[in-house]
Design a protein around this motif. Structure first.
Motif, short mmCIF file in Angstrom:
data_model
loop_
_atom_site.label_atom_id
_atom_site.label_comp_id
_atom_site.label_asym_id
_atom_site.label_seq_id
_atom_site.Cartn_x
_atom_site.Cartn_y
_atom_site.Cartn_z
N ASN A 118 3.31 15.85 -113.06
CA ASN A 118 4.61 14.91 -112.68
C ASN A 118 6.00 15.80 -111.67
N VAL A 119 5.85 15.46 -110.53
CA VAL A 119 6.42 15.89 -109.67
C VAL A 119 7.81 15.11 -109.08
N GLY A 120 8.85 15.78 -107.74
CA GLY A 120 9.34 14.81 -107.95
C GLY A 120 11.03 15.81 -107.15
N ALA B 274 20.60 10.39 -105.85
CA ALA B 274 18.96 8.98 -105.92
C ALA B 274 18.02 10.32 -105.70
N ASP B 275 16.84 10.03 -106.59
CA ASP B 275 15.41 10.68 -106.34
C ASP B 275 13.96 9.91 -106.62
N ILE B 276 13.23 10.42 -106.55
CA ILE B 276 12.09 9.65 -106.77
C ILE B 276 11.37 10.86 -107.22
N GLN B 277 9.79 10.14 -108.02
CA GLN B 277 9.29 10.68 -108.63
C GLN B 277 8.01 10.21 -108.58
N TYR B 278 6.41 11.01 -109.34
CA TYR B 278 5.07 10.22 -108.89
C TYR B 278 4.13 11.61 -110.89
N THR B 279 4.15 10.46 -111.25
CA THR B 279 3.26 10.74 -112.50
C THR B 279 1.21 10.33 -112.32
N PHE B 280 1.12 11.53 -113.03
CA PHE B 280 -0.49 11.42 -112.65
C PHE B 280 -0.59 11.28 -114.30
N THR B 281 -1.40 10.27 -114.73
CA THR B 281 -2.16 10.45 -116.35
C THR B 281 -3.16 10.97 -116.46
N ASN B 282 -4.38 12.06 -116.68
CA ASN B 282 -5.35 11.77 -117.09
C ASN B 282 -6.06 11.63 -118.12
N PHE B 283 -6.39 10.63 -119.04
CA PHE B 283 -6.55 11.14 -120.56
C PHE B 283 -8.09 10.88 -120.34
N HIS C 92 -0.92 6.01 -113.34
CA HIS C 92 -0.56 6.32 -111.34
C HIS C 92 1.18 5.90 -111.87
N ASP C 93 1.88 6.36 -112.02
CA ASP C 93 3.83 5.84 -112.11
C ASP C 93 4.42 6.70 -110.58
N ILE C 94 5.38 5.63 -109.87
CA ILE C 94 5.85 6.16 -108.73
C ILE C 94 7.43 5.46 -109.01
N THR C 95 8.31 6.29 -109.58
CA THR C 95 9.81 5.91 -110.15
C THR C 95 11.41 6.25 -109.15
N LEU C 96 10.86 5.10 -108.07
CA LEU C 96 12.41 5.82 -107.51
C LEU C 96 13.94 5.33 -108.62
N SER C 97 14.83 6.01 -108.17
CA SER C 97 16.13 6.27 -108.73
C SER C 97 17.44 6.60 -108.04
N GLY C 98 18.35 6.01 -108.77
CA GLY C 98 19.47 5.60 -108.03
C GLY C 98 21.21 5.48 -108.22
N SER C 99 21.92 6.53 -108.04
CA SER C 99 23.08 6.06 -108.69
C SER C 99 24.82 6.74 -107.89
N VAL C 100 25.58 5.49 -108.09
CA VAL C 100 26.81 5.24 -107.24
C VAL C 100 27.75 5.30 -107.47
N GLU C 101 28.75 6.20 -107.87
CA GLU C 101 29.88 5.76 -108.24
C GLU C 101 30.90 4.47 -106.83
N GLY D 109 20.00 2.55 -110.95
CA GLY D 109 19.29 2.16 -110.56
C GLY D 109 18.12 2.09 -110.79
N THR D 110 17.45 1.78 -111.21
CA THR D 110 15.26 2.25 -111.22
C THR D 110 14.21 1.85 -111.07
N VAL D 111 13.66 1.51 -109.87
CA VAL D 111 12.29 0.68 -109.92
C VAL D 111 11.52 1.60 -110.08
N SER D 112 9.71 0.88 -110.61
CA SER D 112 9.00 1.64 -110.99
C SER D 112 7.86 0.78 -110.91
#
Lengths: 280, 779
Positions: free
Chosen positions: B237-239, B249-258, B311-320, B330-333
């Protein structure tokens, strides 16, 4: 001025600075020196100090009156939370506090966190689960049932706490229901049960839609944390063949041992070309 | 705490060491289900913290149960506000039970048995025509097989079914500025061990030769096996993100190998040394080829869970939104899951060939994976799932007494895996070839089509809180949940809910809240039963897809009548009615949970608490034994039966803490009791003589779980930092469950289980005492 956070409290007086506080509260100040809040300056809150949470202390200093200083533990929940969020709204874990179920129950930050305490994450109880169970007694009761997650406390050599409530939930608010800290129930389950994530040749629809259709996540009186007993759990949905529709006696192989799973063990799905009825 | 490095840093920590002795009667595995309780000296925990005073660095070491199966190590360090690293290792045992496995090779992907045993068993095989008119009647061959099996079980060593998770990880976080952060985290979990898995089979038997198909009986066969678990899951997981007070606002990527190292399990059939095709016989009315003696195979193969990658890529953001005292988050993945394990052959049973595989044109080697490719066009699933998640939360306080929260969530599970139609399959490894997936088209040799399941789930909700008066807040809420499904017998469901609640806080010492919610789920496009699209019975609807009317009530009361007493009461009620006028399936469920918690602190040296939780639930289902007395009509009211399941649970917890000598001697005790009982009410009001045998309601005994726990801890503070003490634990667990049978049920089952061998790994009751002494040092 030590203004960070203190605007949430409507108090009179002026700021005196944390050094002044140390004069009368040296032990408290010493103990607080290793508290993460004492390092707030390193996190971009350079003016943070005692009065960030306790408000202007001039009146208290002059009169020595405890009523003249704010004690967040005895203050209105909204004011306390607002004070904390002045800094912690920068933390992604807390951005969904407003509108969360705990906020709507008028629970403040200091209901669960003891800011002067020494526990991890400054929790009011050394054991996170015990803290949550002090209100969620029904969940605590699940820990003594037949099947459960490894959540009993870890305070002694004979206890087994390996998961905490926050392994699955974000008590500060979450996008998913039940404060689940993931995109969905299933995505949370896959974090530990990764073998259940992949698409399979023969799928069992409730498995892919929602694990909690068949499993009770906190604990159950039934085997495998099931919501009810097999074969009745299966029979509630399946009436295709004759054997599925039988009322069944206790000496039937469809009932004893693993019930339906005696012959259909791949209940989470099968990838075998001959596994169409989840049997291989 | 002590200053080190010339006062630049503070060292603090604690350590607990215990010496203990356990005495366990019964199931040690259940007692140590998730823990390792060893005799002798145990280092319970060690914590070392170095916090910089004049330097901005820290180090935190946490160790628990070192060298035990449930050991844990974590090292954290870094520079305050700048960077942090973490290394950890966590081991979690999961012990099930002890059983007897008559096959060799537990823990591997190949379970075998001596060929001589298979030969001896086969020599005593009694095939269908030879069983006469009563297949359950004792006969010499069955008795001989029973004697061999019983002897085998008696002379086989027991196997402990258990696995262990070992998870290690490394993470690093770095703050480029006060507001800009990034992180990377890698974890690797190894899960190894065994658990029970059962492979079943059966022989059909015509109770009335020449009679109707429905009169067939079944003789069951099968073996409980040890499923090898050799999983390894690696997650990266990196972000990075910007985190300001006003917005983030952030972005993160997750790779899972089973990875599953043992993705198949071969097993020998103890009852056969040679494989022979199934056979029909004269007088059988069900004339599909080879419908009866189908259990004559020597080896089976299970396909265990396949390896996969996601693989997952997620964008998140929040504003006052300060103008309205609000916030929007909001989050979009986007996610992808792939699985492409090669298909196994249809069967290892070479006897499935030639005349009993009518769907195959010409000779084919059924044990070759190439045959799967040749007959289906696929050698693997090409498993491919794409997920899209969108979540949005808006909350605001436009005016002081009003709080508005709106949520919307979209979750799309799009299964792009290949849809494959197989010409048939050899279920249970049997010597028989099925040409339909148990659906009404089976007689047309429609084959077995797989259907990748996809769905979209959406939720929307609105909650309005209004401070009517200062002590009273009222809440109104509404919500909608919609599901759209593909390749299922249902198109969509829509659930609308509305509710309200209050929170009343007349004085600081009292808080009382309540909430009621009503919801109605409606169903669109549920295929009628007894069709290719829905082979289930007409009138059977799955409760998770069914029309549902839900009532839910929650209440909570917290009181501090006096400064020393705290009382908390919670109460929850949930009632679901399913399926409307459809007669079959789960028709209703009802649950009730009440809890009371009292804490009393009469003085600074005594604290007492007690809690009681009572839970009750009832599930009511109706089914009907399938008949075929009239063509096309399988379910008659005379064969309707009902099963009501009652789950009751009571849990008591009490405890007391006494400062016997304030600041010096402390007594801490607790007692927990849990009692759960499941009762069944199986009913069919019709006369037994008027119903099918399968429709006669049978009495099932209750299932009981009982658990008691006593903990006593007497600690003495020798100094402010040094504490010694003695501790005692008593646990008693008793499970009465009629489904937990012995390893071998020969002749005792309704289906003559002479050829069905379990492991008996289902004994969980125990009584345990653990006594110990400890030394705790805090610094």
């Amino acid at each position: 001025l030590l203004l960070v956070g203190a605007m949430a409290f409507a108090t009179d007086g002026s700021y005196v600075g944390s050094e002044k506080c140390k004069e009368c509260h040296p032990d408290l100040a010493k103990a607080f020196s290793t508290n993460i809040h004492a390092k707030a300056g390193e996190y971009g809150f350079k003016d943070a100090g005692c009065e960030s949470c306790h408000g202007p202390a001039s009146g208290h200093v002059e009169a020595g009156d405890t009523a003249a200083i704010i004690n967040p533990a005895k203050t209105d929940y909204e004011a306390v939370s607002a004070s904390c969020l002045k800094c912690h709204s920068k933390d992604k874990k807390q951005v969904l506090w407003h509108g969360s179920i705990h906020e709507s129950q008028q629970i403040s930050c200091v209901a669960c966190h003891k800011i002067h305490g020494g526990n991890d994450r400054l929790l009011a109880n050394k054991l996170e689960n015990e803290l949550c169970w002090s209100c969620h007694l029904d969940v605590r009761a699940d820990m003594f049932k037949r099947s459960k997650h490894p959540m009993r406390d870890s305070s002694t050599p004979t206890t087994e706490g390996k998961m905490t409530c926050s392994s699955c939930h974000n008590p500060h608010g979450a996008m998913s229901e039940k404060l689940i800290d993931a995109r969905s129930f299933n995505d949370k389950c896959y974090e530990c049960h990764a073998e259940k994530r992949a698409p399979l040749l023969w799928e069992h629809s409730p498995v892919k839609e929602e694990c909690t259709t068949c499993h009770s996540a906190h604990g159950s009186s039934h085997n495998k944390m099931l919501v009810t007993m097999v074969p009745r759990l299966c029979q509630q949905c399946h009436m295709q063949g004759r054997h599925q529709t039988a009322a069944l006696a206790t000496n039937s192989v469809l009932v004893f041992n693993r019930g339906c799973l005696n012959c259909h063990p791949m209940v989470h799905g099968s990838n075998h070309p001959s596994g169409a009825i989840l049997q291989r | 705490d002590m200053d080190i490095m010339g006062g630049k840093a503070t060292l603090s920590g604690e350590s607990n060491v215990a010496v203990q002795q356990k005495y366990v009667n019964g199931s040690e595995q259940k007692f140590e289900e998730y823990r390792d309780v060893q005799n002798g000296v145990v280092l319970q925990d060690l914590r070392l913290r170095i916090d910089g005073n004049t330097i901005p660095y820290y180090l935190d070491l946490k160790v628990m149960h070192p060298a035990l199966s449930d050991e844990f190590y974590r090292l954290q360090g870094g520079q305050y506000g700048k960077f942090g690293i973490e290394l950890f290792y966590d081991s979690i045992p999961h012990n099930y039970a002890t059983g007897t496995l008559i096959l060799s090779g537990a823990g591997t992907d190949n379970l075998t048995i001596a060929n001589q045993i298979q030969q001896d068993m086969q020599a005593n095989e009694l095939l269908t025509p030879a069983r006469g008119t009563n297949p359950l009647a004792p006969n010499p061959q069955d008795a001989a097989q029973q004697a061999i099996t019983t002897d085998l079980l008696a002379n086989t060593n027991t196997t402990v079914f258990a696995f262990k998770r070992e998870k290690a990880g490394f993470s690093v976080g770095y703050n480029f500025t006060d507001d800009i952060k990034s992180w990377a985290r890698v974890t690797n979990e190894k899960k190894t061990g065994t658990r029970v898995i059962t492979i079943g089979d059966y022989e059909r038997y015509p109770q009335i030769p020449g009679g109707p198909h429905i009169s067939d009986l079944f003789l069951v066969a099968g073996t409980e096996l040890a499923e090898p678990i050799q999983y390894r899951t690696t997650v990266l997981n990196v972000g990075t993100g910007i985190y300001k007070k006003e917005w983030l606002a952030d972005i993160q990527y997750t790779f899972t190998n089973f990875d599953n190292e043992d993705s198949t399990l071969r097993w020998d059939n103890p009852y056969r040394s040679t494989s022979i095709s199934s056979s029909n016989f004269a007088g059988a009315t069900n004339t599909s080829n080879g419908d009866f003696n189908r259990g004559r195979f020597t080896m089976g193969q299970l396909d265990l869970v396949p390896s996969s990658q996601s693989h997952d890529i997620t964008l998140s953001g929040s504003v006052e939104l300060p103008a309205i005292h609000g916030r929007f988050t909001g989050t979009v993945s986007y996610g992808m899951v792939f699985q492409n394990d090669s298909f196994l052959p249809y069967t290892l049973n070479a006897a499935v060939s030639g005349t009993n595989v009518p769907a195959f044109a010409g000779p084919a080697n059924i044990t070759d994976p190439a045959t799967v490719l040749a007959t289906s066009g696929h050698s693997s699933l090409n498993g491919d799932v794409r997920t899209i998640t969108q979540s949005y939360v808006f909350t605001c306080k436009p005016v002081e007494p009003l709080t508005v929260t709106a949520k919307y969530r979209y979750y799309d599970y799009d299964n792009l895996s290949d849809a494959i139609t197989f010409p048939g399959y050899a279920a249970f490894s049997e010597s028989f070839w099925r040409t339909g997936n148990n659906d009404p088209r089976a007689t047309a040799n429609a084959g077995a089509p797989s259907s990748p399941l996809s769905y979209t789930r959406q939720n929307a909700g609105l909650v309005v809180d209004y401070h009517l008066f200062k002590p009273l807040t009222v809440t109104v809420e509404g919500g909608w949940e919609g599901w759209d499904r593909e390749n299922l017998r249902i198109n969509s469901t829509d659930e609308l809910g509305i509710g309200g609640g209050f929170l009343y806080k007349p004085i600081k010492a009292v808080i009382f809240s309540g909430r009621y919610r009503y919801a109605h789920r409606t169903v669109n496009g549920y295929e009628p039963g007894n069709t290719a699209e829905n082979p289930e019975a007409v009138g059977q609807v799955n409760f998770d897809w069914a029309d549902r009317i839900r009532h839910r009530v929650d209440a909570r009361l917290a009181i501090l009548p006096v400064q020393s007493v705290t009382i908390g009461v919670t109460w929850q009620y949930l009632k679901d009615d399913y399926g409307g006028n459809n007669p079959f399936g789960l028709k209703s469920s009802e649950s009730l949970a009440g809890a009371i918690d009292v804490a009393y602190r009469p003085s600074d040296i005594v604290t007492l608490y007690a809690s009681y939780v009572q839970e009750y639930s009832k599930g009511a289902m109706q089914s009907a034994a399938k008949d075929n007395a009239v063509a096309g009509q399988n379910y008659f009211p005379r064969n309707f039966w009902n099963s009501d399941i009652y789950d009751k649970a009571e849990t008591v917890g009490t405890g007391v803490t006494v400062q016997v000598i304030p600041g010096k001697l402390t007594l801490n005790t607790s007692y927990n009791l849990s009692f759960t009982k499941t009762e069944f009410s199986n009913t069919n009001p019709n006369l037994a003589s008027d119903t099918l045998q399968n429709a006669i309601a049978q009495a099932w005994p209750p299932i009981r779980n009982r658990y008691q726990e006593v903990r006593v801890d007497i600690g003495y503070n020798l100094t402010k930092k040094l504490k010694v003490g003695v501790a005692y634990l008593y646990e008693w667990y008793k499970l009465d469950d009629f489904v937990n049978t012995p390893a071998y049920m020969a002749g005792l089952s309704a289906e003559n289980s002479t050829k069905f061998v379990f492991t008996g790994a289902n004994q969980y009751s125990y009584e345990a005492n653990v006594a110990g002494a400890y030394v705790s040092y805090t610094f």
